[in-house]
Design an enzyme around this catalytic site. Structure first.
Site, PDB file in Angstrom:
ATOM      1  CG  ASN A  12      -1.682   1.239   1.438  1.00 48.27           C
ATOM      2  OD1 ASN A  12      -1.801   2.043   0.515  1.00 48.27           O
ATOM      3  ND2 ASN A  12      -2.238   1.417   2.626  1.00 48.27           N
ATOM      4  CD1 TRP A  13       3.377   1.005  -2.977  1.00 45.43           C
ATOM      5  CD2 TRP A  13       3.481   2.268  -4.819  1.00 45.43           C
ATOM      6  NE1 TRP A  13       4.071   0.300  -3.925  1.00 45.43           N
ATOM      7  CE2 TRP A  13       4.152   1.060  -5.070  1.00 45.43           C
ATOM      8  CE3 TRP A  13       3.402   3.215  -5.840  1.00 45.43           C
ATOM      9  CZ2 TRP A  13       4.754   0.765  -6.301  1.00 45.43           C
ATOM     10  CZ3 TRP A  13       4.003   2.938  -7.065  1.00 45.43           C
ATOM     11  CH2 TRP A  13       4.671   1.718  -7.283  1.00 45.43           C
ATOM     12  CE  LYS A  14       0.254   3.403   4.820  1.00 46.69           C
ATOM     13  NZ  LYS A  14       0.103   3.557   6.237  1.00 46.69           N
ATOM     14  CG  HIS A 100      -5.761   1.714   5.169  1.00 47.05           C
ATOM     15  ND1 HIS A 100      -5.362   2.635   6.101  1.00 47.05           N
ATOM     16  CD2 HIS A 100      -4.696   0.892   4.972  1.00 47.05           C
ATOM     17  CE1 HIS A 100      -4.103   2.395   6.445  1.00 47.05           C
ATOM     18  NE2 HIS A 100      -3.685   1.328   5.772  1.00 47.05           N
ATOM     19  CD  GLU A 102      -2.942   5.364   6.859  1.00 49.02           C
ATOM     20  OE1 GLU A 102      -2.884   5.403   5.619  1.00 49.02           O
ATOM     21  OE2 GLU A 102      -2.006   4.920   7.559  1.00 49.02           O
ATOM     22  CD  GLU A 170      -3.442  -2.744   7.279  1.00 53.18           C
ATOM     23  OE1 GLU A 170      -2.324  -2.970   6.816  1.00 53.18           O
ATOM     24  OE2 GLU A 170      -4.085  -1.709   7.059  1.00 53.18           O
ATOM     25  N   GLY A 176       2.400   1.984  10.789  1.00 53.20           N
ATOM     26  CA  GLY A 176       3.368   3.072  10.670  1.00 53.20           C
ATOM     27  C   GLY A 176       4.063   3.453  11.965  1.00 53.20           C
ATOM     28  CB  SER A 214       5.146  -1.995  12.045  1.00 49.91           C
ATOM     29  OG  SER A 214       4.705  -0.686  12.322  1.00 49.91           O
ATOM     30  N   GLY A 235       2.772  -1.168   4.304  1.00 43.81           N
ATOM     31  CA  GLY A 235       2.755   0.251   3.974  1.00 43.81           C
ATOM     32  C   GLY A 235       4.153   0.755   3.672  1.00 43.81           C
ATOM     33  N   GLY A 236       4.790   1.361   4.657  1.00 41.67           N
ATOM     34  CA  GLY A 236       6.080   2.020   4.471  1.00 41.67           C
ATOM     35  C   GLY A 236       7.118   1.161   3.763  1.00 41.67           C
TER      36      GLY A 236
HETATM   37  C1  PEP Z   1      -0.762   0.053   6.045  1.00 44.44           C
HETATM   38  O1  PEP Z   1      -0.914   1.259   5.931  1.00 44.44           O
HETATM   39  O2  PEP Z   1      -1.573  -0.717   5.522  1.00 44.44           O
HETATM   40  C2  PEP Z   1       0.387  -0.438   6.791  1.00 44.44           C
HETATM   41  C3  PEP Z   1       0.380  -1.659   7.197  1.00 44.44           C
HETATM   42  O3  PEP Z   1       1.416   0.466   7.015  1.00 44.44           O
HETATM   43  P1  PEP Z   1       2.850   0.140   7.653  1.00 44.44           P
HETATM   44  O4  PEP Z   1       3.352  -1.130   7.027  1.00 44.44           O
HETATM   45  O5  PEP Z   1       3.690   1.322   7.299  1.00 44.44           O
HETATM   46  O6  PEP Z   1       2.657  -0.019   9.124  1.00 44.44           O
END
Ligand code: PEP
Length: 254
Positions: A12-14, A100, A102, A170, A176, A214, A235-236
């Protein structure tokens, strides 16, 4: 025991990615997958909507799949700034993330809204990745399982099948932050999610459940080996091809 569910590693590049760099990232993932020649797992990248079509073109011919990060419930109309599931499909997407945390937080998306988006994904021929997860306050109040059960009941539409649904667990507090639940906590949550999914679909044992929060190259192996974990939503760490591929590599064969 042999895996019965095909692992899925989704990035997920957000709201990250501009032109050339984003295409280089997508190509880096496709090239890495080509070199690894894995044919026992799926890799998916979910760029921002502006890049879905270009990324889909950049990875064409590779096994990398492309997804959107959100969709509107309606197929078209007066919804300024929104993206229909049909538009994602038309741009080359095969999946779409819905619900998600967010989106739930920043845009006030309710379980009912998420459910409508998942139905829209089906209408367009996309597979929705329905995200669920508890906040830190809910966890500390001992409400994690109740929250997950409620989100499944509210966000997953009737008629779900294993081919048409992916669920991502999640924990909001792990996204994050660099914090993750223990492997046992992840396994327990996933077992609970699978049990609750049984109330929605007879195919619950075959539905892919992703862990997200994470996940990095150095913790992926243990998280992905937890019971009932069929992959990761990243994500990141999905913003670097090497790191994303290291996570994909951590999936145990067989
Ligand atoms: C996400 O936003 O779906 C996510 C899991 O982010 P991160 O891996 O950065 O915690």
């Amino acid at each position: 025991m042999a895996r019965t569910r095909r692992p899925l590693i989704a990035g997920n590049w957000k709201m990250n990615g501009l032109g050339a760099d984003a295409l280089a990232l997508a190509k880096g993932v496709a090239d890495g997958l080509g070199k690894a020649a894995w044919n026992d797992r799926d890799l998916l990248v979910c760029p921002p909507a502006t890049l879905v079509m270009a990324v889909a073109q950049a990875v064409r011919g590779s096994a990398v799949l492309v997804g959107g990060q959100d969709c509107h419930a309606k197929p078209s109309g007066a919804h300024t700034g929104d993206i229909a599931a049909e538009m994602l499909r038309d741009s080359g997407a095969a999946f779409v993330i819905v619900g998600h945390s967010e989106r739930r937080t920043d845009h006030g998306e309710t379980d009912a809204a998420v459910r409508a988006k998942a139905e829209a994904a089906w209408r367009a021929g996309l597979v929705p990745i329905v995200c669920i997860g508890e906040t830190l306050a809910e966890r500390e109040a001992g409400r994690t399982f109740a929250v997950l059960a409620g989100q499944i009941k509210g966000s997953v539409p009737a008629g779900a099948t294993a081919a048409k649904l992916v669920v991502a667990y999640e924990p909001v507090w792990a996204i994050g932050t660099g914090k993750t639940p223990t492997v046992a906590e992840v396994a327990n949550a996933h077992a609970h999610i699978r049990k609750e999914l049984g109330g929605v679909t007879a195919e619950a044992p075959q539905v892919r459940l992703l862990y997200g929060g994470s996940v990095k190259g150095d913790n992926a192996a243990e998280l992905l080996a937890a019971g009932d974990v069929d992959g990761a939503l990243v994500g990141g760490a999905s913003l670097k091809a090497d790191e994303f591929l290291a996570i994909a590599k951590a999936v145990q064969r067989g």
